[in-house]
Design a protein around this motif. Sequence first.
Motif, mmCIF file in Angstrom:
data_model
loop_
_atom_site.group_PDB
_atom_site.id
_atom_site.type_symbol
_atom_site.label_atom_id
_atom_site.label_comp_id
_atom_site.label_asym_id
_atom_site.label_seq_id
_atom_site.Cartn_x
_atom_site.Cartn_y
_atom_site.Cartn_z
ATOM 1 N N GLU A 193 -12.189 -6.731 -1.418
ATOM 2 C CA GLU A 193 -12.721 -7.842 -2.196
ATOM 3 C C GLU A 193 -12.058 -9.158 -1.821
ATOM 4 O O GLU A 193 -12.709 -10.208 -1.785
ATOM 5 C CB GLU A 193 -12.548 -7.555 -3.694
ATOM 6 C CG GLU A 193 -13.447 -6.435 -4.193
ATOM 7 C CD GLU A 193 -13.337 -6.192 -5.684
ATOM 8 O OE1 GLU A 193 -14.186 -5.480 -6.232
ATOM 9 O OE2 GLU A 193 -12.387 -6.728 -6.309
ATOM 10 N N ARG A 194 -10.771 -9.142 -1.527
ATOM 11 C CA ARG A 194 -10.101 -10.379 -1.128
ATOM 12 C C ARG A 194 -10.568 -10.851 0.233
ATOM 13 O O ARG A 194 -10.693 -12.055 0.457
ATOM 14 C CB ARG A 194 -8.582 -10.150 -1.138
ATOM 15 C CG ARG A 194 -8.002 -10.056 -2.548
ATOM 16 C CD ARG A 194 -6.493 -9.951 -2.534
ATOM 17 N NE ARG A 194 -5.959 -9.955 -3.896
ATOM 18 C CZ ARG A 194 -4.667 -9.832 -4.194
ATOM 19 N NH1 ARG A 194 -3.767 -9.694 -3.216
ATOM 20 N NH2 ARG A 194 -4.263 -9.844 -5.435
ATOM 21 N N ARG A 195 -10.816 -9.919 1.135
ATOM 22 C CA ARG A 195 -11.340 -10.299 2.452
ATOM 23 C C ARG A 195 -12.725 -10.887 2.319
ATOM 24 O O ARG A 195 -13.075 -11.863 3.004
ATOM 25 C CB ARG A 195 -11.359 -9.088 3.380
ATOM 26 C CG ARG A 195 -9.986 -8.683 3.897
ATOM 27 C CD ARG A 195 -10.096 -7.463 4.798
ATOM 28 N NE ARG A 195 -8.802 -7.092 5.351
ATOM 29 C CZ ARG A 195 -8.587 -6.003 6.081
ATOM 30 N NH1 ARG A 195 -9.604 -5.168 6.342
ATOM 31 N NH2 ARG A 195 -7.381 -5.743 6.544
ATOM 32 N N ALA A 196 -13.550 -10.302 1.435
ATOM 33 C CA ALA A 196 -14.916 -10.819 1.241
ATOM 34 C C ALA A 196 -14.904 -12.203 0.631
ATOM 35 O O ALA A 196 -15.775 -13.030 0.916
ATOM 36 C CB ALA A 196 -15.705 -9.852 0.367
ATOM 37 N N PHE B 234 -7.988 2.298 -5.013
ATOM 38 C CA PHE B 234 -7.888 1.026 -5.732
ATOM 39 C C PHE B 234 -7.353 -0.065 -4.808
ATOM 40 O O PHE B 234 -7.858 -1.196 -4.795
ATOM 41 C CB PHE B 234 -6.980 1.184 -6.949
ATOM 42 C CG PHE B 234 -6.919 -0.033 -7.828
ATOM 43 C CD1 PHE B 234 -7.891 -0.250 -8.791
ATOM 44 C CD2 PHE B 234 -5.900 -0.961 -7.697
ATOM 45 C CE1 PHE B 234 -7.846 -1.368 -9.611
ATOM 46 C CE2 PHE B 234 -5.839 -2.084 -8.495
ATOM 47 C CZ PHE B 234 -6.821 -2.284 -9.463
ATOM 48 N N GLY B 235 -6.327 0.263 -4.025
ATOM 49 C CA GLY B 235 -5.776 -0.712 -3.085
ATOM 50 C C GLY B 235 -6.789 -1.135 -2.045
ATOM 51 O O GLY B 235 -6.877 -2.320 -1.684
ATOM 52 N N TRP B 236 -7.575 -0.184 -1.550
ATOM 53 C CA TRP B 236 -8.624 -0.502 -0.573
ATOM 54 C C TRP B 236 -9.654 -1.444 -1.179
ATOM 55 O O TRP B 236 -10.115 -2.392 -0.514
ATOM 56 C CB TRP B 236 -9.282 0.782 -0.103
ATOM 57 C CG TRP B 236 -10.492 0.568 0.750
ATOM 58 C CD1 TRP B 236 -10.544 0.212 2.069
ATOM 59 C CD2 TRP B 236 -11.869 0.684 0.332
ATOM 60 N NE1 TRP B 236 -11.830 0.101 2.498
ATOM 61 C CE2 TRP B 236 -12.675 0.378 1.454
ATOM 62 C CE3 TRP B 236 -12.480 1.023 -0.869
ATOM 63 C CZ2 TRP B 236 -14.059 0.403 1.397
ATOM 64 C CZ3 TRP B 236 -13.860 1.038 -0.935
ATOM 65 C CH2 TRP B 236 -14.633 0.728 0.195
ATOM 66 N N ILE B 237 -10.020 -1.230 -2.440
ATOM 67 C CA ILE B 237 -10.982 -2.101 -3.112
ATOM 68 C C ILE B 237 -10.429 -3.510 -3.235
ATOM 69 O O ILE B 237 -11.127 -4.503 -2.976
ATOM 70 C CB ILE B 237 -11.346 -1.534 -4.501
ATOM 71 C CG1 ILE B 237 -12.166 -0.247 -4.345
ATOM 72 C CG2 ILE B 237 -12.134 -2.555 -5.319
ATOM 73 C CD1 ILE B 237 -12.389 0.483 -5.655
ATOM 74 N N VAL B 238 -9.152 -3.637 -3.618
ATOM 75 C CA VAL B 238 -8.527 -4.953 -3.767
ATOM 76 C C VAL B 238 -8.536 -5.706 -2.443
ATOM 77 O O VAL B 238 -8.930 -6.877 -2.369
ATOM 78 C CB VAL B 238 -7.084 -4.817 -4.297
ATOM 79 C CG1 VAL B 238 -6.366 -6.164 -4.239
ATOM 80 C CG2 VAL B 238 -7.088 -4.283 -5.720
#
Length: 406
Positions: A401-404, A394-398
């Motif tokens: 997505e913020r970097r994108a 979940f942390g990796w997804i967050v």
Amino acid sequence: MTSTIVDTAVVRLHPLHIGDVEDGVCEVGRADTGVFVELPVEGVDLIRWIGDALPLGEVRRRFVERYGGEPDLADFLDGIASCGFVREAAGVESSAGEAAAPGQAAGGEPPRRGLALLANLPQRRVAWLLTPPMMVAYLAAWLAVPAMLLWQPTLRPAPADAFLLDRVLANALAVAAIAWTLVLLHEMAHAVAVRALGVTGRLSLSRRLWFMVAQTEMSGVRSVPRRRRYAPYLAGLTWDLLLMAGCLGLQLAGFGGRPIRTVAYTLTLSVVYQFLVFMRTDMYYVLGNWLRLGDLMGDTRRWLANLANRLVGRPPRHDLSGVPDREIRIIRWYAPVYLLGSLAVTAALLALTLPAMIKMVGLALTGLGAPVDGVAFWDGLGFVTLVALQLTTFGWIVVTERRAAA
């Protein structure tokens, strides 16, 4: 890219879909990348003239002749290049004074995340799934499930159905396996329906508020008329209801054991979740398509940010002048639903899910104090590892997505 326009320059575009005029704007985009934008009719005319490989001087002349004013071609080209619409820009100079070479895209193509699903599946193989007889079968599933649940109360799923096995770890693994299998089948239903329309979906992991989800990116369906988009948007829900009808039918026939009830319970949660329109669920996209909206949630967040700034005496953070008045009126109704729904889900997570999770983790940690050769130790270790893996993902997804979005 900041462009310097030369009248003799010619810009070549990728094949673009141009939709019908709705509320003064048209959807324009690439079905192969799934990138679509809404443009006013003036922008659509520019797209058409540029797409006809006319010199930019001629494009400017036609625009002035039709609309009586000069277009900002440099800004417009920068915009469509950033969307990946430009294939070649011969004679258009960048801010560094370098002309784009023939065959070189004048703007970066937006990356598409996720795994392409069924890209090699011929459309003709699955087109029959969207024929009228199949639509009747799908409608039957939508009607059969609520009818059976109303007719036979013993079929209604209950929280106890989530406990398939007695051991904490074994039950967590079994239920997680069932849930993620059903999620993947749900997304495959979307992918098959998308292929039946001739476009391709992409599978990726994402999140909805505090929930980790799998999603099928299918923005390419915006290249078909709105009335044909409902089938792929509703395909996952329809598949869930078909499976649920099968589970309920097995129970009525006397074959409903605990695994069948667990599957039916998990499907019920999935169906209910898809109706939470304050998140990007299937019904959110159905609602957006029905109301002919662009980025309802994104515009709602920006509208709320502007409202918050006004309340504290600060200037608005976002320019919403390009959002049609009609959509702004809808946002004013949708914003309370978005806020209250998000708060309700967060409150439920804090009040119900989080305490239960803390208790289970506590029991698992207690098990780590048991002898290594005992079941309790490995049960606790496995459960803690499973929770850590989920939180890490979940942390990796967050972060991704913020970097994108940056």
